[in-house]
Design an enzyme around this catalytic site. Structure first.
Site, PDB file in Angstrom:
ATOM      1  N   SER A  66      61.327  55.906  35.820  1.00 29.19           N
ATOM      2  CA  SER A  66      61.195  57.329  35.007  1.00 29.19           C
ATOM      3  C   SER A  66      60.104  57.467  34.538  1.00 29.19           C
ATOM      4  O   SER A  66      59.664  58.743  33.851  1.00 29.19           O
ATOM      5  CB  SER A  66      62.162  57.077  34.014  1.00 29.19           C
ATOM      6  OG  SER A  66      63.764  57.122  34.618  1.00 29.19           O
ATOM      7  N   VAL A 193      77.057  48.275  33.816  1.00 27.14           N
ATOM      8  CA  VAL A 193      77.734  47.020  34.574  1.00 27.14           C
ATOM      9  C   VAL A 193      77.732  45.913  33.444  1.00 27.14           C
ATOM     10  O   VAL A 193      76.996  45.763  32.450  1.00 27.14           O
ATOM     11  CB  VAL A 193      76.614  46.472  35.664  1.00 27.14           C
ATOM     12  CG1 VAL A 193      77.471  45.277  36.219  1.00 27.14           C
ATOM     13  CG2 VAL A 193      76.557  47.429  36.720  1.00 27.14           C
ATOM     14  N   HIS A 244      53.274  48.122  29.022  1.00 24.64           N
ATOM     15  CA  HIS A 244      51.828  48.372  29.461  1.00 24.64           C
ATOM     16  C   HIS A 244      51.689  49.913  29.014  1.00 24.64           C
ATOM     17  O   HIS A 244      52.556  50.892  29.233  1.00 24.64           O
ATOM     18  CB  HIS A 244      51.971  48.441  31.098  1.00 24.64           C
ATOM     19  CG  HIS A 244      50.867  49.055  32.013  1.00 24.64           C
ATOM     20  ND1 HIS A 244      49.665  48.854  31.902  1.00 24.64           N
ATOM     21  CD2 HIS A 244      50.997  50.154  32.627  1.00 24.64           C
ATOM     22  CE1 HIS A 244      48.931  49.825  32.735  1.00 24.64           C
ATOM     23  NE2 HIS A 244      49.714  50.623  33.284  1.00 24.64           N
ATOM     24  N   TYR A 275      42.909  52.461  35.234  1.00 27.47           N
ATOM     25  CA  TYR A 275      43.076  53.253  36.004  1.00 27.47           C
ATOM     26  C   TYR A 275      43.038  54.792  35.274  1.00 27.47           C
ATOM     27  O   TYR A 275      43.615  54.988  34.372  1.00 27.47           O
ATOM     28  CB  TYR A 275      44.280  52.878  37.132  1.00 27.47           C
ATOM     29  CG  TYR A 275      45.447  53.160  36.336  1.00 27.47           C
ATOM     30  CD1 TYR A 275      46.395  54.041  36.099  1.00 27.47           C
ATOM     31  CD2 TYR A 275      46.133  51.685  35.990  1.00 27.47           C
ATOM     32  CE1 TYR A 275      47.615  54.116  35.639  1.00 27.47           C
ATOM     33  CE2 TYR A 275      47.459  51.893  35.396  1.00 27.47           C
ATOM     34  CZ  TYR A 275      48.146  52.992  35.394  1.00 27.47           C
ATOM     35  OH  TYR A 275      49.358  52.982  34.760  1.00 27.47           O
ATOM     36  N   VAL A 384      56.666  51.084  42.493  1.00 27.12           N
ATOM     37  CA  VAL A 384      56.649  52.407  43.184  1.00 27.12           C
ATOM     38  C   VAL A 384      55.887  51.966  44.346  1.00 27.12           C
ATOM     39  O   VAL A 384      56.485  52.657  45.597  1.00 27.12           O
ATOM     40  CB  VAL A 384      56.375  53.462  42.386  1.00 27.12           C
ATOM     41  CG1 VAL A 384      56.406  54.877  43.332  1.00 27.12           C
ATOM     42  CG2 VAL A 384      57.293  53.887  41.232  1.00 27.12           C
ATOM     43  N   THR A 385      54.753  51.548  44.317  1.00 25.49           N
ATOM     44  CA  THR A 385      53.826  51.426  45.546  1.00 25.49           C
ATOM     45  C   THR A 385      54.689  50.740  46.641  1.00 25.49           C
ATOM     46  O   THR A 385      54.288  51.216  47.810  1.00 25.49           O
ATOM     47  CB  THR A 385      52.517  50.539  45.038  1.00 25.49           C
ATOM     48  OG1 THR A 385      51.865  51.163  44.122  1.00 25.49           O
ATOM     49  CG2 THR A 385      51.673  50.250  46.405  1.00 25.49           C
ATOM     50  N   ASP A 571      58.200  25.255  60.926  1.00 22.18           N
ATOM     51  CA  ASP A 571      58.053  24.137  61.580  1.00 22.18           C
ATOM     52  C   ASP A 571      58.497  22.790  60.913  1.00 22.18           C
ATOM     53  O   ASP A 571      58.130  22.663  59.814  1.00 22.18           O
ATOM     54  CB  ASP A 571      56.766  23.791  62.183  1.00 22.18           C
ATOM     55  CG  ASP A 571      55.587  23.806  61.387  1.00 22.18           C
ATOM     56  OD1 ASP A 571      55.844  23.948  60.086  1.00 22.18           O
ATOM     57  OD2 ASP A 571      54.450  23.074  61.887  1.00 22.18           O
ATOM     58  N   LEU A 669      53.400   7.158  54.941  1.00 15.83           N
ATOM     59  CA  LEU A 669      54.189   5.837  54.357  1.00 15.83           C
ATOM     60  C   LEU A 669      54.952   6.690  52.911  1.00 15.83           C
ATOM     61  O   LEU A 669      54.001   7.118  52.119  1.00 15.83           O
ATOM     62  CB  LEU A 669      53.236   4.805  53.927  1.00 15.83           C
ATOM     63  CG  LEU A 669      52.156   4.343  55.018  1.00 15.83           C
ATOM     64  CD1 LEU A 669      51.251   3.419  54.409  1.00 15.83           C
ATOM     65  CD2 LEU A 669      53.115   3.565  56.078  1.00 15.83           C
ATOM     66  N   TYR A 670      56.068   6.348  53.363  1.00 17.32           N
ATOM     67  CA  TYR A 670      56.926   7.066  52.197  1.00 17.32           C
ATOM     68  C   TYR A 670      57.690   5.959  51.499  1.00 17.32           C
ATOM     69  O   TYR A 670      58.087   4.899  52.069  1.00 17.32           O
ATOM     70  CB  TYR A 670      58.179   7.962  52.905  1.00 17.32           C
ATOM     71  CG  TYR A 670      57.600   9.259  53.636  1.00 17.32           C
ATOM     72  CD1 TYR A 670      57.498  10.197  52.803  1.00 17.32           C
ATOM     73  CD2 TYR A 670      57.307   9.033  54.891  1.00 17.32           C
ATOM     74  CE1 TYR A 670      57.147  11.598  53.502  1.00 17.32           C
ATOM     75  CE2 TYR A 670      56.872  10.083  55.677  1.00 17.32           C
ATOM     76  CZ  TYR A 670      56.756  11.183  54.933  1.00 17.32           C
ATOM     77  OH  TYR A 670      56.223  12.419  55.638  1.00 17.32           O
TER      78      TYR A 670
END
Length: 848
Positions: A66, A193, A244, A275, A384-385, A571, A669-670
């Site tokens: 809005s 809601v 903002h 801007y 919106v973009t 993968d 090596l784990y």
């Protein structure tokens, strides 16, 4: 389809379109630009039983839509975001309400007032070219032509993107709403809601103050109220609303008279986080300038404290998303505005507000279906973009079982548990606000909160002077200052430009050489590890993946996780440790989500990453280091490549897997996290006589590209099939697996192609456009022409080869030796198509 299958079922092996259910019941929460776009996209695909619930009036719902200024700049470092924006422009251009267009394609202009920003605009022009967006870096004079109000003395140049422009967000919402209603959707205003009903792990209904709405699917498109709706469903939504600042000037004397709303391009002054757009009144054409600022302090807003529409109006707020304008935050930006636009020096701000909208920890949207509650979807943190593009992708996902775009950057499963705390989301969301217009290096790590996740070796890495970058919350060493003396033993390396020299050190070259000539230890702990066990584990994994897993315990298999259309979702490296127990090396939380969704009751899956750790021991002396520490035979004959063994190294129980992602002899090596430090110290002490070094990810990436090993999510995604991605060797078509029916014998039209830069001193970093000759001109030895033929995925200097390596998606017909050009900061860098693997093609170094 992921949206209809239950636990224990198997995803279809091919396309699911003919099996899609007829018009399930969908409830969308929120009638902003995303909710309206989604209703339009769903109904266009035949899902017409769609109800959109809005707590405010449909004319002006009161969320971010809005008050959004409507700027649509399509160019982004993210290909996915760029594709979202391109579709949004395309769709909005086709929409109007009573003859009033929903999009003004006035173009975009990004200014540079510093040399650093001008270089950044050249890089952004490369992104635009790579993603098929028109744009060019233009001169100061051209910037002045496009925006005559500029003080050209402070402008060094600009990036002009003529296809960008202004979206009328509310108008676009209404246009799509009307189309959806004609197809059968309904939109209900003033329905708040209050709850989400569920049964047996599935969503069943949405409860409002006006009644209950049964649902097979619920989509939260509630914007900054997303966390509120998510909590009702028992789902955490990693989203932080922030305020903002946006302001409009009074009418400017001597300006105006235009017949269109915005005759000049939308303007970005990113060096000052600002801007601009024009606002022209309907009568008289009086011109006002709209100005948005990201320069002020972050102002996070508690989503649970944002007022409902009617209560906000009762408190004299225009809407819940519009907070009072804070003059003290605006003052510095106003001075910057007046310096850039001298005509504002005598003007005043007529009105302003602090508008609330959403940020996530990584700045990307949050999309997808929740694993915790089947049928509950998120379409959140969308500007919106990107709105129409996101709506299309989510609608495809719901109806067809998969989106047509790669969405792994946006998938709601991408965040680790450690990245979901309220404090993390608030801190990282606030930082995303600060960095909206910053020049961000591809390797630039977050500054806070760090350290968050560390391996058991962290203390030793600090002692060795590790230079840490961050990924997935993990501290990851990229090189070690302790290895600096080794640089003196190298031939002189080409000098790097300032950009590619960030987060890089020549020490990486020394560590790569030590790996090729001696032996190195790599911390592989951040790699995701899953344990899959149970009587049905083998059948399940064999059905879900492409390679043959029916091998004896002790085998390790590289395999692929495909989607139903044959795209590479991931993968995997699968080690069969016992008849019914596997360790799976995966890529992301999405892999865990995918497998868990379809695992039958006799299969158990758990993420063991945080409780374990891994050291990669690689180099020609790796066996000399490891063999004295164990009674087991680590010879090539007794412990072959792609084999696994559970054993002891010194006092430490380990799972040893003979694998190599760097193209040298060695093992992963784990062990468990509590024994990790002991494992590191054991290996370090044993390697002192062999010249062992600790090596970081910078060397690792160089070595893996020399071998042509792919990185999922960077080199290949579910937009690519195995054959064009160069991993078709991991596909066994003589067995059944998900996606098999979608794979064809048709030759690929594109391939992931290795390139070597011609100049030994040249480097690229990734995502640059590649210009190649057409196939006819290539056969005739012609030069690269025209639009980009593809783009770079991974790139790194190959220290063994003495050239920078770049992998790129390019037309399949380009043969070895074909010359191409890669655009790097506006310069065309020559490169040549190479034969892979570039290093050790006979695998003699690994199999010794």
């Amino acid at each position: 389809m992921s949206s209809t299958l239950e636990k224990g079922s198997t995803p279809a092996t091919g396309s699911t379109s003919e099996n899609r259910p007829h018009s399930p019941r969908v409830v969308v929460v929120g009638a902003g630009i995303v909710g309206c776009s989604l209703a339009d996209e769903l109904t266009a695909r035949g899902w017409t039983d769609v109800t959109v619930l809005e707590q405010g009036p449909l004319a002006t719902p009161g969320g971010s839509t809005s008050h959004a200024p409507g700027l649509v700049f399509q160019t982004s470092p993210s290909k996915t975001l760029a594709e979202f924006a391109k579709y949004t422009v395309e769709k909005f251009l086709s929409l109007d309400v009573d003859g009033v267009p929903c999009f003004h394609q006035v173009g975009g202009l990004e200014l540079a007032t510093t040399p650093e920003r001008l270089a950044e605009l050249h890089r952004r022009a490369g992104y635009a070219a790579a993603w098929g967006i028109g744009g060019e870096v233009v001169s100061t004079a051209r910037c002045k032509e496009l925006w005559p109000l500029l003080d050209e003395s402070v402008v060094l140049g600009g990036l002009h993107t003529p296809d960008d422009g202004l979206a009328r967000a509310l108008l676009a919402s209404h246009a799509q709403m009307e189309r959806a209603i004609r197809r059968g959707a309904r939109f209900l205003e003033r329905h708040t809601v209050t709850g989400i009903e569920k049964e047996d792990g599935r969503v069943t209904a949405v409860v409002t103050d006006q009644g209950t709405f049964p649902a097979d699917h619920v989509v939260s498109a509630a914007g900054f109220w997303g966390p509120v709706i998510g909590r009702m469903a028992g789902i955490d939504v990693p989203l932080q609303p922030l305020a903002h600042q946006y302001a409009k000037t009074e009418p400017l004397p001597g300006q105006g008279g235009a017949t269109t709303e915005a005759p000049k391009p939308i303007l970005r002054f990113q060096d000052r986080d600002l801007y601009f757009r024009e606002h022209t009144e309907e009568e008289g054409g009086a011109l006002r300038i709209g100005i948005g600022s990201y320069a002020h302090r972050p102002m996070p807003v508690d989503p649970f404290a944002i007022l409902p529409y009617d209560e906000a109006r009762a408190r004299n707020m225009d809407m819940p998303s519009s907070f009072p304008f804070t003059e003290e935050d605006w003052a510095p930006s106003w001075e910057d505005c007046r310096r850039l636009l001298p005509s504002l020096r005598e003007a005043e701000i007529e009105e302003g507000f602090n508008g609330v909208f959403s940020f996530t920890p990584d700045g990307m949207p949050v999309l997808g279906e929740s694993r915790q509650l089947r049928g509950f979807w998120l379409a959140e943190a969308v500007w919106v973009t990107h709105s129409a593009g996101v709506a299309r992708a989510v609608a495809e996902w719901m109806v067809d079982g998969r989106p047509s775009l790669d969405l792994h950057e946006c998938d709601l499963t991408r965040f680790e548990d450690a990245q979901r705390s309220p404090s993390y989301i608030r801190e990282r969301g606030s930082q995303q606000f600060v960095e909206v217009y910053d020049v961000i290096h591809p390797l630039q790590p977050m500054e806070r909160p760090r350290p968050l996740r560390v391996s058991p070796f962290y203390a030793r890495q600090q002692q060795l002077g590790a230079y840490f970058l961050e990924g997935g919350g993990w501290e990851r060493p990229h090189w070690y200052e302790a290895n600096a003396p080794l640089v003196d033993t190298l031939d002189a390396l080409p000098e790097r430009d300032a950009w590619s020299a960030r987060h890089w050190s020549p020490i990486a070259a020394a560590e790569a050489r030590a790996t090729r000539e001696k032996v190195a230890l790599y911390d592989m702990t951040p790699l995701r590890r899953l344990e899959v066990s149970g009587p049905g584990a083998l059948d399940f994994l064999n059905r879900m993946t492409t390679n043959n897993l029916r091998k004896k315990p002790g085998s390790v298999t590289y395999t692929l996780l495909l989607d139903e259309t044959g795209g590479v979702r991931s993968d995997l490296t699968v080690a069969r440790l016992a008849p019914d127990r596997f360790q799976v090396g995966a890529n992301s939380p999405a892999d865990l989500d995918r497998l868990t969704r379809y695992a039958p009751d006799d299969v158990h899956i758990r993420d063991i990453t945080s409780g374990t750790c891994c050291v990669g021991v690689w180099g020609p002396l790796a066996r000399d280091l490891v063999q004295p520490l164990t009674r087991d035979d680590f010879s090539h004959e007794a412990f072959g490549y792609f084999r696994a063994k559970e054993t002891y190294l010194g006092h430490v129980p380990v799972t040893a897997m003979r694998l190599s992602y760097v193209g040298e002899l060695g093992w992963e090596l784990y062990t468990t996290a509590d024994l990790g430090l002991r494992l590191w110290d054991t290996l370090w002490e044993a390697g002192q006589g062999l010249g062992v070094v600790a090596a970081g990810r910078s060397a690792f990436n160089s070595l893996r590209l020399e071998k042509g090993y792919r990185a999922w999510g960077t080199d290949m995604t579910d937009e690519h099939n195995p054959y064009e991605a160069g991993v078709g060797f991991a596909v066994r078509t003589d067995k059944e697996f998900v996606g098999r029916e979608a794979l064809t014998d048709a030759p690929p039209t594109r391939r992931l192609t290795p390139l070597l830069l011609d100049d030994p001193a040249a480097v690229v970093l990734g995502k640059e456009p590649v210009y190649a000759p057409t196939l006819d001109s290539a056969r005739a030895g012609g030069a690269p022409i025209g639009a980009p033929a593809g783009y770079v995925t991974s790139a790194s200097y190959g220290y063994t080869l003495g050239r920078c390596i770049a992998y790129a998606w390019l037309p399949a017909g380009l043969t070895t030796g074909t010359g191409v050009h890669i655009a790097y900061f506006g310069e065309k860098v020559p490169a040549t198509v190479a034969e892979e693997p570039l290093f050790d093609p006979k695998m003699t170094r690994i199999r010794r």
